[in-house]
Design a protein around this motif. Structure first.
Motif, mmCIF file in Angstrom:
data_model
loop_
_atom_site.group_PDB
_atom_site.id
_atom_site.type_symbol
_atom_site.label_atom_id
_atom_site.label_comp_id
_atom_site.label_asym_id
_atom_site.label_seq_id
_atom_site.Cartn_x
_atom_site.Cartn_y
_atom_site.Cartn_z
ATOM 1 N N UNK A 194 -9.475 5.303 7.256
ATOM 2 C CA UNK A 194 -8.515 4.488 6.270
ATOM 3 C C UNK A 194 -7.701 3.756 7.450
ATOM 4 N N UNK A 228 0.495 9.621 -5.032
ATOM 5 C CA UNK A 228 0.294 10.870 -4.260
ATOM 6 C C UNK A 228 1.534 11.804 -4.489
ATOM 7 N N UNK A 287 0.723 4.385 -2.828
ATOM 8 C CA UNK A 287 0.540 5.671 -2.308
ATOM 9 C C UNK A 287 1.795 6.495 -2.701
ATOM 10 N N UNK A 299 0.822 -1.155 -0.015
ATOM 11 C CA UNK A 299 0.152 -0.079 0.018
ATOM 12 C C UNK A 299 0.955 1.313 0.065
ATOM 13 N N UNK A 313 -9.131 0.088 8.551
ATOM 14 C CA UNK A 313 -8.945 -0.842 7.632
ATOM 15 C C UNK A 313 -7.761 -1.728 7.701
ATOM 16 N N UNK A 350 3.441 5.061 5.918
ATOM 17 C CA UNK A 350 4.150 3.976 5.464
ATOM 18 C C UNK A 350 5.541 4.348 5.148
ATOM 19 N N UNK A 388 -10.278 -1.671 2.531
ATOM 20 C CA UNK A 388 -10.533 -0.365 3.544
ATOM 21 C C UNK A 388 -10.327 0.781 2.795
ATOM 22 N N UNK A 389 -9.738 0.852 1.594
ATOM 23 C CA UNK A 389 -9.814 2.242 0.592
ATOM 24 C C UNK A 389 -11.117 2.098 -0.132
ATOM 25 N N UNK A 418 -5.561 9.587 2.138
ATOM 26 C CA UNK A 418 -4.734 8.761 1.396
ATOM 27 C C UNK A 418 -3.269 9.031 1.329
ATOM 28 N N UNK A 468 -1.971 13.482 -9.890
ATOM 29 C CA UNK A 468 -2.113 12.539 -8.674
ATOM 30 C C UNK A 468 -3.516 11.772 -8.725
ATOM 31 N N UNK A 469 -3.414 10.520 -8.359
ATOM 32 C CA UNK A 469 -4.611 9.795 -8.131
ATOM 33 C C UNK A 469 -5.011 9.293 -6.846
ATOM 34 N N UNK A 470 -6.354 8.513 -6.711
ATOM 35 C CA UNK A 470 -6.756 8.280 -5.299
ATOM 36 C C UNK A 470 -6.362 6.714 -5.739
ATOM 37 N N UNK A 471 -5.991 5.810 -4.582
ATOM 38 C CA UNK A 471 -5.800 4.414 -4.461
ATOM 39 C C UNK A 471 -7.242 3.824 -4.594
ATOM 40 N N UNK A 472 -8.481 4.393 -4.054
ATOM 41 C CA UNK A 472 -9.713 3.995 -4.046
ATOM 42 C C UNK A 472 -10.158 3.877 -5.468
ATOM 43 N N UNK A 473 -9.722 4.560 -6.527
ATOM 44 C CA UNK A 473 -10.176 4.589 -7.826
ATOM 45 C C UNK A 473 -9.293 3.851 -8.848
ATOM 46 N N UNK A 474 -8.415 3.111 -8.318
ATOM 47 C CA UNK A 474 -7.639 2.438 -9.431
ATOM 48 C C UNK A 474 -7.992 0.861 -9.682
ATOM 49 N N UNK A 524 -9.487 13.222 -9.428
ATOM 50 C CA UNK A 524 -10.738 12.793 -9.229
ATOM 51 C C UNK A 524 -11.795 13.727 -8.581
#
Lengths: 327, 327
Positions: free
Chosen positions: B166, A121, A117, A113, B169, B117, A169-170, B110, A143-149, B294
């Motif tokens: 998060x 991120x 990120x 994870x 999770x 981490x 969890x995401x 996120x 930048x992207x979100x983990x939730x959306x991949x 997003x």
């Protein structure tokens, strides 16, 4: 698994456990209480009558195994993968192997994870800009979100499931790839290894968490990467041999793959001269994703539980490896 | 909140919305359909009769507000924090403010998990070693699991809750600190800001997600850091003013704090000459944790929903800011 006729003579013997894996004095005492004798790693050459090996040593291990003064019937590894063991010899001599599958899964999943990120991120760029004192804000759209991949995990065993569990969890339900395409909890679906092309074509993230077997050797090679068009992150927390590093470097150059997080390598330590070190869109960690202050305890637990079941029921109940399959 | 008598005269007027925040042509069309007129940012000086401001511009915004040719009764920001607005003037003129709280929370959460981490899983050291082609495995005991850390989150609003969610999770239930010490879902407990000393003394991680108010100004200063003894990670994704950077740098030097992840700063951009850039145990990102391809859509949604409720019921239903409190 019930033991075979062949090895019946070993029961009711006192197990003599050679501990390549360090034990605290309390742990050694616990094993003694369970009726075993503990042989320190330093005595590997002089000790005789060794029946069990805990952990491994790349040079000494094979010699202990082949020394006619010993009768090894069981190896409890401290690793999840067992590909470094002399498996042909072990199979021929009907030696049982139990591994440490599960002990590292939580730590490996957390690192995975973290890798995702790190790139999604924008930390990859931040770290470089920080070195030059550059306040360089990324484009919002970079930048992207983990939730959306769309995430595809190769290997749906203990490690793959631990990764999926954290992704859940995401709000992310990944796809799995395994031998047969059987469904697994935490995944939104799974396909067999032979049927993965359609699934990965539009994936954002591919994670390798497969054990090293002949089927996975250089699985991620030129033929694989050519199907990808701008994969956002490729992660290898499985085994180094699964990836053809030369092909991966070309895939990074031609942007079939945009970023890679690699913890395992074809040759370890990764040679100083490898060009991989200098790829700006790659993070290299030295085979450490499984490390955590918290996770040596479960491994001793596996040894203890297996020793108990072996002594009482002639069974190894925890993490028995199918030696033919290799995991 | 129902509008007061004073502003009744503005209803049934056509709202004239100055859009400092970029709109797509489809979005502008949607606002027109809702009965509003859209004024492009470039016309901020020449346009008259502006009633609503969407987004903000640090130089032009105050001038638009104070131009007697306009009658601003509502500002919809594109940010969660509103501390950069001329709040005294806004309060004196009974202008309503709605913010973009919530739009960025998922992205900020996120990033926050990513920061934790990054340090817990040893990436901080890996990145440095990679630059020198060093295969340097960390001590097992130096890496930790997120699931095992005692985490204290300052601010239990939209951002704090998204972070807690998060963390849950990962099997981690953090502690919260808020104004009154009221409990919040996802947290194992909460204390009031005045009662936090006992809670943080043995914390592993502290995360600041509070808005900037007079109560939080330099809250994280010498008096705060002196209570910490080897805090593993300090994260600031709230506001830069909450942290006394000179005190933090000393705390890092004297190991009250071992690592810090900072996205916001006392002065932004962080000056080239700041010593913070060179701290080896600090990651600096340029106020970007909220960024994601997003997350611009929800902000336009807030404007639209508020415009609709304003036009029909004379209410602003989404994210109305208590201007006196500042959030």
């Amino acid at each position: 698994m019930k033991v075979t006729e062949m090895s019946k003579e070993v029961f009711h013997m006192t197990e003599r456990i050679l501990a390549f894996q360090p034990l605290t004095s309390d742990q050694a005492q616990e094993l003694t209480t369970l009726g075993a004798e503990v042989i320190p790693a330093d005595d590997w050459e002089t000790a005789t009558g060794i029946t069990v090996i805990f952990g491994w040593h790349r040079e000494h291990g094979p010699k202990v195994l082949q020394n006619p003064a010993n009768t090894i019937h069981w190896i409890q590894t401290a690793s999840a993968g067992v590909d470094y063991l002399p498996l042909d010899w072990i199979k021929a001599h009907q030696i049982r192997v139990t591994n440490a599958s599960g002990a590292y899964s939580g730590a490996i999943a957390e690192s995975t994870i973290g890798y995702l990120l790190y790139f999604l991120r924008g930390f990859n760029e931040s770290v470089k800009n920080q070195a030059g004192h550059f306040w360089q804000r990324p484009a919002r759209s970079d930048l992207g979100l983990l939730s959306n991949q769309k995430i595809v995990i190769y290997g749906t065993g203990s490690i793959g499931q631990a990764i999926a569990n954290l992704l859940n969890g995401f709000g992310n339900y990944p796809f799995g790839v395994n031998r047969t395409g059987h469904g697994v909890t935490g995944f939104q679906g799974a396909v067999a290894l032979a049927d993965d092309t359609g699934l990965v074509k539009d994936a954002d993230v591919v994670i390798n968490a497969m054990p090293a077997t002949s089927a996975t050797d250089h699985y991620f090679g030129r033929d694989y990467f050519k199907h990808l068009d701008g994969l956002r992150v490729f992660v290898n927390v499985g085994r180094g041999k699964s990836v053809d590093e030369a092909a991966l470097m070309d895939a990074l150059l031609y942007q079939n793959v945009l970023h890679a997080a690699l913890d395992v390598f074809e040759t370890e330590p990764l040679p100083k001269t490898s060009r991989l070190w200098d790829y700006p869109n790659v993070i290299i960690t030295p085979h450490q994703t499984g490390f955590a202050a918290e996770n040596t305890l479960p491994i001793f637990g596996y040894l203890k539980d297996n020793l108990t079941s072996w002594t009482t029921d002639h069974e190894l109940t925890v993490n028995l490896v199918d030696v033919s399959r290799g995991y």
